[in-house]
Design a protein around this motif. Structure first.
Motif, PDB file in Angstrom:
ATOM      1  N   THR A  56       0.841  -1.201   0.000  1.00  0.00           N
ATOM      2  CA  THR A  56       0.000   0.000   0.000  1.00  0.00           C
ATOM      3  C   THR A  56       0.872   1.245   0.000  1.00  0.00           C
ATOM      4  O   THR A  56       0.645   2.178  -0.782  1.00  0.00           O
ATOM      5  CB  THR A  56      -0.901   0.017   1.259  1.00  0.00           C
ATOM      6  OG1 THR A  56      -1.604  -1.204   1.316  1.00  0.00           O
ATOM      7  CG2 THR A  56      -1.851   1.183   1.227  1.00  0.00           C
ATOM      8  N   LYS A  58       3.887   1.570  -1.026  1.00  0.00           N
ATOM      9  CA  LYS A  58       4.580   1.727  -2.321  1.00  0.00           C
ATOM     10  C   LYS A  58       3.641   2.319  -3.363  1.00  0.00           C
ATOM     11  O   LYS A  58       4.008   3.202  -4.128  1.00  0.00           O
ATOM     12  CB  LYS A  58       5.120   0.369  -2.804  1.00  0.00           C
ATOM     13  CG  LYS A  58       6.418  -0.005  -2.147  1.00  0.00           C
ATOM     14  CD  LYS A  58       6.924  -1.329  -2.623  1.00  0.00           C
ATOM     15  CE  LYS A  58       7.596  -1.234  -3.961  1.00  0.00           C
ATOM     16  NZ  LYS A  58       8.230  -2.502  -4.338  1.00  0.00           N
ATOM     17  N   THR A  59       2.412   1.814  -3.383  1.00  0.00           N
ATOM     18  CA  THR A  59       1.442   2.309  -4.353  1.00  0.00           C
ATOM     19  C   THR A  59       1.128   3.775  -4.098  1.00  0.00           C
ATOM     20  O   THR A  59       1.124   4.601  -5.025  1.00  0.00           O
ATOM     21  CB  THR A  59       0.141   1.486  -4.262  1.00  0.00           C
ATOM     22  OG1 THR A  59       0.475   0.112  -4.232  1.00  0.00           O
ATOM     23  CG2 THR A  59      -0.770   1.767  -5.419  1.00  0.00           C
ATOM     24  N   ILE A  60       0.916   4.078  -2.814  1.00  0.00           N
ATOM     25  CA  ILE A  60       0.601   5.461  -2.449  1.00  0.00           C
ATOM     26  C   ILE A  60       1.746   6.379  -2.853  1.00  0.00           C
ATOM     27  O   ILE A  60       1.533   7.457  -3.436  1.00  0.00           O
ATOM     28  CB  ILE A  60       0.373   5.572  -0.909  1.00  0.00           C
ATOM     29  CG1 ILE A  60      -0.830   4.737  -0.483  1.00  0.00           C
ATOM     30  CG2 ILE A  60       0.237   7.016  -0.484  1.00  0.00           C
ATOM     31  CD1 ILE A  60      -2.149   5.333  -0.744  1.00  0.00           C
TER      32      ILE A  60
END
Lengths: 87, 336
Positions: A56, A58-60
């Motif tokens: 999460t 990393k995605t954010i």
């Protein structure tokens, strides 16, 4: 052979240009310290997984960077429009 | 007429599992000890050879082992359209003749898929030209007549177009495979350009006669030619660009660390030993959160999963709000 020659040609031009430049180095100790510190942070990031999923985060982070880039790009575009209207 | 048979079985070789991509040379094909991969139209695969072919053959054991060069290559003398199955070495499965890997071409006296002509072959100390009654006149593989060919003369066997070429199939999902494919195309172009420069006529001729050929790919060399050049550029850049190069290097280092981050399978807390004046206040401790939650408190594990999902949701909402704000700001729909 031709591709190799072409590559050598471009490479030589590049080497000629950077041959004129001599930028000093940053002390290796500083660099190594920074690297060690970052390694320590990242290697212990698993503990963070207790509170937030790493994927999460990393995605954010990726999306956040994309939005920031969008902001910067828009600022540059605004500046361009401003200059174009004034000149 | 002497035909050089070389056959190989199609080794089920997985290129994905081996980084070595073969780049065959003359030795590999004719005198190699490794299995030769079979090819369609392998007549075109006669590799280039420059040198003393006579001595080259003499250095092999072609005479004393039933015309056997290696386990996969034999010299067999036969006439056109003759059934050669009975002439195959012992232990060779005649079924090979019916397979695509061991098949003479009916339409060509010079052999088809796996057969090459050798116009001269050495018997004893003499070179016999089987296509001529007069053995003093020889014809080399380029159809150039050499009179009084003796030991020490050099024969040049020109490399056929697309020699060292192999059809390589990779799984399309394999990035390395895709890169190889791209490189193979580049390498193919390079070979073609090379041939245009040095042998334009032959190239045009081949283009005309083999225009229907297909499934030709290039073997990627073991060592990429440009590797050294890249290395030189890298070292020079490092020397001259100093802090700029170090900055980029550092950025890449951080990028690598970031890319390697992944959800931890096991969450472990390591507490180092804390001591004061030889008195150990806290012993070195390791606490495995994952085991604790899954084995001791499975109920907590469920709660933890719900918590993580909730955190994901919160982050998602914040992000959407932030994106909306930025969008509004720059499109003039409100905001500051």
């Amino acid at each position: 052979m031709i591709l190799e020659g072409l590559f050598s040609f471009i490479g030589n031009i590049y080497l000629g240009i950077i041959g004129l430049i001599n930028i000093p180095f940053m002390p290796n100790d500083v660099l190594e310290s920074a690297k060690n510190f970052l390694e320590l942070l990242f290697s212990n990031a698993s503990l963070l997984g207790l509170f937030v999923r790493i994927s999460t985060l990393k995605t954010i982070a990726t999306i956040f960077l994309a939005i920031l880039t969008f902001k910067v790009a828009l600022k540059i575009y605004s500046l361009y429009r401003f200059l174009r209207s004034t000149i | 007429m002497i035909h050089l048979f070389y056959y190989g079985y199609s080794i089920n070789y997985s290129f994905e599992n081996n980084s070595n991509i073969y780049n065959y040379n003359f030795n590999d094909f004719i005198f190699g000890t490794s299995p030769i991969r079979s090819y369609e139209r392998s007549k075109r695969l006669l590799p280039s050879f420059t040198g003393n072919f006579y001595n080259y053959l003499r250095s092999t054991n072609v005479y004393n082992q039933n015309n056997k060069i290696n386990n996969f290559t034999y010299f067999i003398s036969y006439s056109d359209n003759q059934d050669v199955s009975s002439m195959l070495p012992e232990g060779t499965d005649a079924d090979y003749l019916d397979s695509m890997f061991f098949k003479d071409n009916e339409n060509s006296s010079s052999g088809g898929y796996i057969v090459n002509d050798i116009k001269e072959v050495i018997q004893g100390d003499k070179i016999i030209d089987f296509s001529k009654e007069d053995n003093s006149i020889h014809e080399d593989i380029n159809n150039t007549y050499i009179e009084n060919f003796v030991e020490g003369d050099n024969i040049v066997i020109e490399k056929e177009n697309d020699a060292n070429i192999e059809k390589i199939y990779h799984t399309s999902s394999d990035i390395l495979g895709v890169l190889r494919e791209i490189y193979s195309v580049v390498y193919r172009i390079e070979i073609d350009l090379d041939r245009i420069i040095y042998n334009a006529g032959a190239w045009l001729n081949k283009l005309a006669t083999h225009s229907k050929d297909e499934t030709i790919r290039v073997v990627v060399p073991n060592k990429v030619i440009m590797e050294d050049n890249f290395h030189k550029l890298k070292t020079q850049s490092e020397e001259h660009l100093g802090i700029m190069y170090q900055g980029v290097d550092f950025l890449m280092f951080v990028g690598t660390l970031y890319a390697e981050l992944d959800n931890p399978e096991v969450i472990v807390l390591n507490i180092p030993e804390i001591s004061l004046y030889d008195h150990v206040l806290i012993k070195e401790t390791t606490f495995n959160f994952t085991n604790f939650m899954t084995e001791d408190l499975p109920f907590l594990s469920t709660i933890h999963n719900i918590y993580l999902t909730a955190v994901d949701l919160v982050f998602l909402c914040i992000l959407i709000k932030f994106a909306e704000k930025v969008y509004d700001k720059y499109t003039g729909n409100g905001g500051n």
